[in-house]
Design an enzyme around this catalytic site. Structure first.
Site, PDB file in Angstrom:
ATOM      1  N   SER A  32     -13.508  64.027  31.462  1.00 33.30           N
ATOM      2  CA  SER A  32     -12.534  63.234  32.218  1.00 33.30           C
ATOM      3  C   SER A  32     -11.609  64.131  33.025  1.00 33.30           C
ATOM      4  O   SER A  32     -11.037  63.699  34.029  1.00 33.30           O
ATOM      5  CB  SER A  32     -11.680  62.383  31.263  1.00 33.30           C
ATOM      6  N   HIS A  70      -5.649  60.805  29.044  1.00 33.21           N
ATOM      7  CA  HIS A  70      -6.600  61.591  28.261  1.00 33.21           C
ATOM      8  C   HIS A  70      -7.088  62.812  29.037  1.00 33.21           C
ATOM      9  O   HIS A  70      -7.678  63.719  28.451  1.00 33.21           O
ATOM     10  CB  HIS A  70      -7.783  60.721  27.793  1.00 33.21           C
ATOM     11  N   SER A 117      -1.882  55.426  26.720  1.00 37.20           N
ATOM     12  CA  SER A 117      -2.273  54.026  26.636  1.00 37.20           C
ATOM     13  C   SER A 117      -2.506  53.635  28.093  1.00 37.20           C
ATOM     14  O   SER A 117      -1.592  53.695  28.915  1.00 37.20           O
ATOM     15  CB  SER A 117      -1.156  53.184  26.026  1.00 37.20           C
ATOM     16  N   ASN A 178     -15.160  57.958  38.560  1.00 37.60           N
ATOM     17  CA  ASN A 178     -16.257  58.759  38.009  1.00 37.60           C
ATOM     18  C   ASN A 178     -17.327  57.917  37.319  1.00 37.60           C
ATOM     19  O   ASN A 178     -18.192  58.448  36.622  1.00 37.60           O
ATOM     20  CB  ASN A 178     -15.702  59.852  37.075  1.00 37.60           C
ATOM     21  N   ARG A 311      24.358  34.846  26.841  1.00 38.30           N
ATOM     22  CA  ARG A 311      23.507  35.261  27.950  1.00 38.30           C
ATOM     23  C   ARG A 311      24.309  35.343  29.247  1.00 38.30           C
ATOM     24  O   ARG A 311      24.066  36.209  30.080  1.00 38.30           O
ATOM     25  CB  ARG A 311      22.295  34.328  28.126  1.00 38.30           C
ATOM     26  N   GLU A 359       5.986  41.299  33.454  1.00 38.51           N
ATOM     27  CA  GLU A 359       6.857  42.001  32.506  1.00 38.51           C
ATOM     28  C   GLU A 359       6.356  43.402  32.165  1.00 38.51           C
ATOM     29  O   GLU A 359       7.148  44.303  31.924  1.00 38.51           O
ATOM     30  CB  GLU A 359       7.009  41.167  31.218  1.00 38.51           C
ATOM     31  N   HIS A 408      17.428  33.571  25.297  1.00 37.32           N
ATOM     32  CA  HIS A 408      16.714  32.416  24.743  1.00 37.32           C
ATOM     33  C   HIS A 408      16.092  32.750  23.402  1.00 37.32           C
ATOM     34  O   HIS A 408      14.914  32.496  23.141  1.00 37.32           O
ATOM     35  CB  HIS A 408      15.667  31.907  25.748  1.00 37.32           C
ATOM     36  N   GLN A 420       8.702  29.363  24.537  1.00 40.31           N
ATOM     37  CA  GLN A 420       9.875  30.002  25.134  1.00 40.31           C
ATOM     38  C   GLN A 420      10.816  30.636  24.108  1.00 40.31           C
ATOM     39  O   GLN A 420      11.822  31.244  24.479  1.00 40.31           O
ATOM     40  CB  GLN A 420      10.688  28.972  25.943  1.00 40.31           C
TER      41      GLN A 420
END
Lengths: 613, 613
Positions: A32, A70, A117, A178, A311, A359, A408, A420
């Protein structure tokens, strides 16, 4: 700058380094690394990349992120070829204590962000590019080396879309096509046109090249400098294991280091390598961002008679503290009118980025911004932060300084129902090393804790409530990470009730009810769930007969378990009220009752405890 | 079938239902429902959709998934218009106890899968389509109603790519391009060409229409039936709030129900509505999938002398149990040679689906398969399952029957380093209602627990280890969900040591070492972390002076906290050894030592406890 022939010799050196270091380690990903060796050599030493290796933190350095983490042997080999990593260091690859880890971590001084990851590099790069274009206003470019396999990760396409939307012409991706993934061919193999179509459709400039032809590589990076108003994707056809015939383009060689005999054959094929050869890095222009003046935050000032949702206080707090924390930047995922990040957006539109319903990319971009010295406050519904758990997990390995706000929380959001409701967010954020988990119960506490969060260096999670709650603290009240408040209590407390957020108010109501019946409880506001105020809890444990924890969160990994862990060597019965039944739509108070985390449930539990003791 | 004029009247009825039900509820998303009313009316009642409303589980029913789950009023209104939901039921929207929840859940008999967290519908639909084309071999189609805002979710693009790759011409997406998100315009607004470019580039057939012109809607769904070898995306230009002028195409109306006076005005605009009007659903062909013969699984047969990695036993087990569980299907995310799902793939290639590096889509597809009666076993590295936490979280609200296997647990994976280490997976899976969390320590236990997992109805998580571990159980040993094994112990046990997986072997080594010194410990294999074997733990708690838990996992939410919660009313000191330091590359044994979860750490901890007690 190096000419083609010199670059090819450097690439060979890099191949040599990648092979010998992985064989020495006995593991790693040489094939790699080899496929991208020419691309990266051309980038770093071909003249376009600008980096001061003595000052890795120079704000105007170009940035190179290895999304295909990697290929770390390649990363380290590049820096060895740049003269900043010795051969001895290189040979410490993967050894315990070496900064040259199996996948890049920020323990290695040239790692921009820890990866490994897959699918996370482009969002991180997007964050750095946003910083360059819109915050620091510096001309540095961010380059992201991408594997072809990892382009199936949706997170990459979130970044693709957002980068085009934000016209990030300072972001360059390089796909190392590749053909081979871990266990076989990728979905597209060497069909470069498939990548080109998708990349172009997402609004990027696609440059398709032979990833082993140095002139094409250099031309692509030159061309990328000229593209305006949209990001650039270099799509490079490469061969996995390029440079060593018996490992080229073959299945079964992913993540395999060559054995000693194989290495010998490989090196013979490579031919003579001048291990003293070094490449030259161009330095960047010595530009720095303007240093914003740091002022004072205004005082907290709430009218105790008017309930305010925590909030909403979050949004207010961002605006209030900003003068004192001018490095703050705010991200939200299309719900800023619900999380109240919109309050900050209205006051400081240049420091707010709408990240849309994506997100994962938001969390990755926050890491990129954090690595570039900003303090990102990232908000969405608590439930939707679970969408970014892998990115949040990875950010703990990058010395991240990110503040997440999940609104929430709990069943008490009411009629919108289970999808939710954040019911596992405390558990999620508690798992992060050295994270701080805060859950204020009123507007004053929220304001103070947002400020503490900004001050803390590391990952902070702040949980906010949907509905308006009474102000119970005076504007002068102080709150500390690791602190708590005994809001009710005295000499004759029989049971300690620990709540936070919405359940703190339920506990206060329970207190009143029990007081009517001559029962005295100690009520503790555990606004700092991690770290926990062990001292105050121990004092309560010794003074009362039992502890009742009550949380609008599932039973696992939340406040109850945090308290149990903290009370490990204290002999006190601990009872946990938490969400244990299938959550559903309903009025908030109906749901608190149904889940037995209401004032009535607290009163009932206290009485049962007292009957039995 | 209904003609255009009839369909338009049904659509008006559906608008009526959506408006009155949300006003009655006092909350909900009428404008998001109105924009798709014509599309869904045309789909359900226009003749293409085939569904037997008396038999919602009929295997050859078409499927309709509301990826934009907040348009639930539309979903319920559709079924009311179909005559299967009464007006009274409709008016129970969002009320506690009503199956008509704020976002669709499977409590409502026509919900295919619970949604509400955006971007999840297309992966679920992909799973149902995979089932139709490759497993059941039935001609049913799966339709997914998508919001435009949620197309920024990367998970959708994972599904886009996989669906094209798998040639799922039985999958039809419908994007309701109403321009407005929650807090403002989407990135593309009404630029339909932008959607078309992306959709086409990903290999789907794009059909662009006016989403309020019934003839165009019907033509598109007809056309979709003819497209072969690739999925179809209907891209429909719509108006949010269509049908009520004062809420059409305006910001600020997302998620707002009309007040009573506003409703009156709206209904006046709508004009007369025949509330007795009903639409007709075409029934599907009465085809059923072949019923596979259920046979016996072979016996477990391991040579006790040869260590086997539990991850390898996982793959073996899938093959062994398959004759007895012919509904099993296996999914993996490009790491099947690491998770050993490849063993099953080799034996039953028609029951294995490579899902490539796209874990969110894999989890969503698993839910889709589960809803269609299959038993999906889903594997990747434990760390990478965090990528799909939101999808996994949502699946608990859909009565999911999914088995997740996370390999490469803990720091003991060694040199690959932190990015690859699952250290929070136990915590994550414990948070799910009624989930089962299993962590076998040897190949025999793994085989038996894979079988138990298949037998259990619900979500199961099985954690496997990278390296070979000794076989400690006989092939006849039985294992139960909620069970544990006292593997060492007797009358004179001083301390109980609880381990699982890799740490069970460390505990056995510690036992031997302590025995040499005349110290006897009880060693418990807590292979079932959830539910926990409270009885055996209590017995040990009463028989010994203290409990030591040891896990290759972070301290929060894992084995230690599970044991503490289980021992709530038992008076025994509990000490937890877990990963508390920054994980890094190194040899497995070096890392176990470093994190103080090794045999040496266990011996040390036991001695400290004994010195103090």
């Amino acid at each position: 700058m190096a000419n083609i022939e010199e670059l090819e010799r450097i690439a060979k050196l890099i191949r040599y380094f990648s092979l010998v270091s992985t064989t020495e380690a006995g593991s790693g990903h040489p094939t790699s690394s080899l496929s991208a060796a020419d691309l990266m050599t051309g980038l770093l030493f071909g003249g376009t990349f600008r980096f001061d290796a003595d000052l890795p933190e120079h704000p105007n350095n170009d940035r190179l992120i290895f999304s295909k983490g990697h290929a770390s042997p390649l990363l380290y080999s590049l820096w060895a070829a740049a003269g900043t990593v010795s051969e001895q260091e290189l040979m410490s690859l993967r050894k315990f204590g070496s900064p040259l880890e199996g996948h890049p971590t920020t323990a290695f001084r040239y790692t921009e962000a820890s990866t490994g990851s897959l699918g996370q590099g482009l969002p991180i790069g997007l964050g750095m590019a946003l910083n360059g274009r819109y915050l620091d206003a510096l001309p540095y470019r961010t380059y992201v080396l991408l594997g072809d396999s990892e382009m199936s990760e949706g997170s990459q396409w979130e970044a693709m879309e957002l980068a085009a939307y934000y016209r990030l012409d300072n972001l360059v991706g390089i796909i190392d096509v590749n053909r081979l993934g871990q266990r076989g061919e990728t979905m597209y193999g060497h069909d470069l046109a498939a990548y080109e179509r998708k990349v172009s459709a997402f609004g990027w400039e696609a440059l398709v090249i032979d990833g082993h032809a140095m002139p094409e590589i250099l031309a692509a990076f030159e061309k990328a400098l000229e593209v305006k108003e949209r990001p650039v994707m270099v799509i490079a056809k490469t061969i996995k294991g390029k440079g060593v015939s018996f490992i080229e383009d073959r299945n079964g060689w992913h993540g395999k280091a060559l054995k000693k005999e194989e290495l010998a054959r490989a090196l013979e094929e490579l031919g003579p390598v001048d291990t003293s050869l070094r490449g030259e890095l161009r330095k960047p222009e010595d530009l720095k961002p303007g240093k914003p003046a740091s002022g004072k935050a205004e005082e907290v000032s709430y009218d105790a008679a008017k309930p305010v949702a925590t909030r909403h206080a979050y949004g207010n707090a961002l605006v209030r503290i900003f003068p004192h924390f001018p490095d703050v930047v705010v991200l939200d995922a299309e719900v800023s009118n619900s999380t109240f990040a919109e309050v900050f957006k209205a006051a400081h539109p240049g420091r707010f980025f709408e990240m849309y319903i994506a997100e994962q990319n938001m969390a990755g971009a926050a890491l990129g911004l954090s690595r570039r010295g900003k303090i990102p406050f990232v908000s969405t519904f608590a439930a939707f932060l679970t969408r970014a758990f892998d990115q949040i997990r990875m950010s703990q390995y990058s010395e991240a300084d990110i503040k997440f706000c999940g609104s929430h929380a709990g069943v008490s959001i009411g009629e919108d129902g289970s999808s939710q409701m954040g019911l596992e967010d405390i558990a999620m954020f508690r798992t992060l090393l050295d994270s701080v988990v805060l859950y204020p119960c009123d507007a004053v506490a929220t304001e103070k804790l947002v400020e503490e969060a900004a001050r803390y260096k590391g990952i902070v999670y702040l949980r906010t409530t949907r509905r308006d709650t009474p102000i119970i603290y005076g504007n002068d009240e102080e709150f500390t990470i690791g602190g708590s408040k005994v809001v009710r209590g005295g000499e004759d407390d029989s049971v300690t009730v620990i709540g936070a957020g919405i359940t703190l108010h339920e506990a206060l109501a329970a207190y009143e009810e029990l007081k009517e019946e001559g029962i005295s409880i100690r009520v503790i506001d555990l606004y700092s769930i991690k770290p926990v105020d062990v001292k105050t809890l121990k004092k309560a444990a010794h003074a009362t007969r039992a502890i009742v924890t009550v949380e609008d969160h599932f039973a696992e990994g939340g406040i109850g378990e945090a308290v149990r862990s903290a009370m490990a060597d204290v002999d006190v019965p601990i009872h946990t009220l938490a969400v244990r039944k299938m959550p559903k739509s309903g009025k908030p108070d109906e749901l608190l009752e149904y889940e037995e985390i209401s004032r009535k449930a607290i009163v009932g539990k206290v009485k049962v405890i007292l009957e039995r003791s």
